[in-house]
Design an enzyme around this catalytic site. Structure first.
Site, PDB file in Angstrom:
ATOM      1  N   GLU A 281       0.825  -1.209   0.000  1.00  0.00           N
ATOM      2  CA  GLU A 281       0.000   0.000   0.000  1.00  0.00           C
ATOM      3  C   GLU A 281       0.867   1.271   0.000  1.00  0.00           C
ATOM      4  O   GLU A 281       0.741   2.123   0.888  1.00  0.00           O
ATOM      5  CB  GLU A 281      -0.973  -0.021   1.187  1.00  0.00           C
ATOM      6  N   ASP A 360      -8.181  -9.264   4.360  1.00  0.00           N
ATOM      7  CA  ASP A 360      -7.940  -8.149   5.269  1.00  0.00           C
ATOM      8  C   ASP A 360      -9.022  -8.050   6.337  1.00  0.00           C
ATOM      9  O   ASP A 360      -9.874  -7.160   6.269  1.00  0.00           O
ATOM     10  CB  ASP A 360      -7.877  -6.844   4.458  1.00  0.00           C
ATOM     11  N   GLU A 388     -12.460  -2.386  12.231  1.00  0.00           N
ATOM     12  CA  GLU A 388     -12.446  -1.720  10.926  1.00  0.00           C
ATOM     13  C   GLU A 388     -13.567  -2.211  10.013  1.00  0.00           C
ATOM     14  O   GLU A 388     -14.273  -1.411   9.406  1.00  0.00           O
ATOM     15  CB  GLU A 388     -11.084  -1.926  10.248  1.00  0.00           C
TER      16      GLU A 388
HETATM   17  C1  GCU Z   1      -5.994  -2.252   5.872  1.00  0.00           C
HETATM   18  C2  GCU Z   1      -6.383  -0.933   6.469  1.00  0.00           C
HETATM   19  C3  GCU Z   1      -5.271   0.046   6.414  1.00  0.00           C
HETATM   20  C4  GCU Z   1      -4.018  -0.568   7.035  1.00  0.00           C
HETATM   21  C5  GCU Z   1      -3.705  -1.890   6.379  1.00  0.00           C
HETATM   22  C6  GCU Z   1      -2.557  -2.634   7.030  1.00  0.00           C
HETATM   23  O1  GCU Z   1      -5.808  -2.122   4.488  1.00  0.00           O
HETATM   24  O2  GCU Z   1      -7.504  -0.437   5.790  1.00  0.00           O
HETATM   25  O3  GCU Z   1      -5.687   1.200   7.095  1.00  0.00           O
HETATM   26  O4  GCU Z   1      -2.953   0.283   6.923  1.00  0.00           O
HETATM   27  O5  GCU Z   1      -4.817  -2.716   6.457  1.00  0.00           O
HETATM   28  O6  GCU Z   1      -2.825  -3.597   7.743  1.00  0.00           O
HETATM   29  O7  GCU Z   1      -1.413  -2.303   6.816  1.00  0.00           O
END
Ligand code: GCU
Length: 673
Positions: A281, A360, A388
């Site tokens: 990400e 996730d 979440e």
């Molecule tokens: C999910 C979450 C993110 C977080 C990511 C992670 O995608 O939405 O906010 O950073 O998990 O576990 O790194």
């Protein structure tokens, strides 16, 4: 004297729970965590006014080493076999009981057990032994140093702002942090990472510029037997060190990490280590230099190794820039595809941190096949206490049953080892394995926004300590400690909470398909919210059917990542567990599930039933709300009203969407829009 929960709810650590202990004379030997016990006993006495009562006996708290030095061989001789680090024993003697342990951290855990189990443990006539099931029991804060970033003060936080940081610095008043350390220690947590895995520029400097503050935080945590960790930016050598590269094989990069890490240990000799989110990400990582994750993790491991530190290297690595038209790429496969080929190449002080499911933290996913796949690498299974995808702490969703299901899953099939044995490091002798979880706390007075979400924090700690505890036992413990003496409230909350995870599943995303949430926030229904995005999270609903074909025969092949019998079980729609039917298969709406219901009728039925269950929760709560302190009961009532509104919205959007797609009416003729 330090305040004791001066500005917040004491959660399950209500001073009155210590009554049985405080009625007795408490003698504590030692000056590490034992000094914490001594001080907290004094605090509790000051708060409650309780002094030792003649004839109630005494509680001696001392390590085995101290007892031996004092010549107390009788007690030492009666300590049950099997005492290990962090664990404790309670041994009755002529004057009362002796709480003993190999180390002072164990004494602390014994002290909290005496509050949890009170009279029952204090009057035991046989020696009791309690040792942790997992070597590592870690909580991850996703806290940011500034509140004004895209994710606010706490990423995916639903309970106010960070208790650690404000305005780019560590908060000045650290009493709330001490209270948090108490809460965590009381359920046996022994490691805490202090900042978000997405390390922004401010948090990056915790490693260097703010090191004195980190040392202070580590000092508070140390008193409670908790090792401090930092999440670090893989590109820190560039960002903080001014180097031209963060290439893990470049000698100046290795030297920078060594120097920086040496300085950390100079300030914090018992620092735990680093948590790393790399190549995930948009976070930097070894891929930028044509290196792999073993190169990346081993770089940091080498810097930490001389000091006994560890790297928790996250396996949440996937392509988040997918083309939705491309049916061959499957996000579920990603962690296994990236990390399995590297098994055996990681240093001994690397722990791969694997999310419990392959996607996730959805309300329902299969267990990540990587957990059962790795054989030569330390593994920590990552859970999410913050809600979440499970209602943002506006919805009651007691998650311990979900975690227990994951921990019990015999993922290695014929080997028989369940996830809990793998996490505990008992398979393949992996000594620094364990479990970790994303925290659900903030500076909200109740810590967790929804007061009932405290049960998830409590429950994670208890399961981390003993992964064989039944969810209902954990819930009963929590209820008894949080609402002491309120039997009617317990009975109602037990009914409301015990099955609340399954209720949440019913009114949200069906049959393991997941992801029908609003993009970004992940709250509330949006069936197609992620359907044409780059995130790789699709349900593929059309007029004929829904679900993702992850079979080896005709799909993405994900099912083949499991050991037998699971690979075949998931591959075949007639043996695939119903709750995962759409995770593994794209099924026609009129396909008959193993339950006897069709896919479309299952979707309708579960959504109507889910809302009815929330309605019943609300009614049950209204019957006892007046028995609970107004500030708690008002908060619960307000959030339950939102849960009901939201559950109805989920039901109506999901049933309507699938009715419009399929054209199949509800067999029971209920209102669909
Ligand atoms: C999910 C979450 C993110 C977080 C990511 C992670 O995608 O939405 O906010 O950073 O998990 O576990 O790194």
């Amino acid at each position: 004297m330090d305040p004791y929960f001066a500005t917040s709810d004491p959660c399950w650590l209500r001073p009155e729970n210590a009554r049985a202990l405080l009625d007795r004379e408490v003698v504590v030997r030692g000056d590490g965590c034992a000094a914490t016990v001594r001080r907290d006993v004094d605090l509790l006495r000051a708060l409650t006014g309780l002094a030792p009562v003649a004839g109630r006996g005494r509680v001696l708290v001392a390590t085995v080493g101290d007892l031996t030095a004092e010549g107390d061989d009788d007690v030492v001789g009666r300590v049950p076999e099997g005492l290990t680090a962090d664990g404790y024993a309670v041994v009755p003697d002529d004057e009362g009981v002796v709480v003993t342990a190999l180390d002072e951290r164990g004494l602390l855990h014994g002290f909290y057990a005496l509050q949890r189990h009170g009279e029952q443990l204090l009057t035991t006539d046989v020696p009791v032994l309690d040792v942790p099931g997992n070597p590592v029991r870690m909580i991850n804060q996703w806290d940011n140093m500034r509140a004004d970033g895209p994710m606010g003060s706490v990423e995916r936080g639903y309970a106010g702002r960070s208790i650690f940081y404000a305005d780019g610095r560590v908060v000045a008043d650290r009493s709330r942090i001490r209270d948090y350390a108490r809460l965590l220690a009381s359920v046996g947590i022994n490691a805490l990472s202090l900042n978000n895995v997405n390390v922004h520029a401010d948090e990056s400097r915790l490693l260097t510029e703010h090191l004195a503050d980190v040392a202070d935080l580590a000092g508070i945590l140390r008193e409670y037997g908790i090792a401090a960790y930092l999440s670090v930016n893989f590109a820190a050598p560039i960002e903080l060190g001014g180097l031209a590269t963060a290439d893990p094989l470049a000698p100046d990069v290795a030297a920078w990490w060594r120097r920086t890490t040496d300085a950390v240990y100079e300030a914090i000799p018992d620092f735990g280590g680093y948590v790393v989110k790399a190549d995930s990400e948009n976070r930097p990582g070894p891929f930028s230099y044509g290196r792999d994750h073993a190169d990346g993790a081993n770089l940091l491991a080498a810097a930490l190794e001389p000091h006994g530190g560890r790297v928790f290297w996250r396996c949440f690595v996937y392509d988040h820039q997918q083309d939705w038209r491309d049916r061959s790429t499957d996000r579920a496969r990603a962690a296994y595809d990236h990390f399995m080929p590297l098994d055996g190449r990681f240093a001994d002080n690397v722990v791969l941190q694997v999310k419990m499911g392959p996607m996730d933290f959805q309300v329902r996913e299969p267990v990540s096949p990587l957990i059962g796949g790795l054989e030569r690498t330390n593994v920590a299974v990552e859970f999410q206490v913050t809600q979440e995808y499970t209602g943002h702490q506006k919805h009651v969703c007691y998650l311990v049953p979900q975690w227990r299901e994951v921990l019990d899953f015999p993922t290695r099939g014929d080997d028989g080892a369940p996830v809990r044995e793998i996490a505990a490091g008992r398979t393949f002798a992996r000594p620094v394995s364990g479990v970790c979880a994303v925290s659900n706390v903030g500076d909200d007075r109740t810590w967790t926004g929804h007061p009932l979400a405290q049960a998830n924090l409590y429950g994670f700690g208890r399961l981390a300590w003993d992964p064989t505890l039944a969810p209902d036992v954990v819930l009963d413990e929590w209820l008894a400690l949080t609402f002491p003496g309120a039997d009617e409230v317990h009975a109602a909350l037990r009914e409301i909470m015990a099955g609340s995870w399954l209720t949440y599943e019913r009114y949200t995303a069906p049959l393991g398909v997941g992801w029908m949430v609003n993009p970004g926030s992940h709250y509330g229904p949006s069936v197609d919210g992620y359907e044409y995005t780059a995130w790789g999270t699709y349900h593929f609903a059309d007029r004929d059917g829904v679900g993702v074909d992850r079979t080896v025969a005709t799909g993405t092949g994900f099912a083949g990542q499991y050991h037998e019998p699971w690979a075949s079980t998931y591959e075949d729609v007639t043996t695939c567990p119903t709750e995962l039917a759409l995770f593994f298969h794209h099924l026609p709406y009129d396909h008959t599930l193993r339950t006897g219901s069709t896919v479309i009728q299952h979707i309708y039925d579960t959504h109507f039933v889910g809302v009815e269950e929330v309605e019943a929760m609300v009614t049950r709560w209204q019957g006892v709300a007046h028995l609970v302190a107004a500030e708690v009961s008002d908060e619960v009532s307000r959030r339950m009203a939102e849960q009901l509104r939201s559950a109805r919205e989920w039901r109506d959007q999901i049933t309507t969407y699938f009715w419009r797609k399929s054209g199949v009416p509800d067999a029971h003729g209920r209102a669909i829009h």
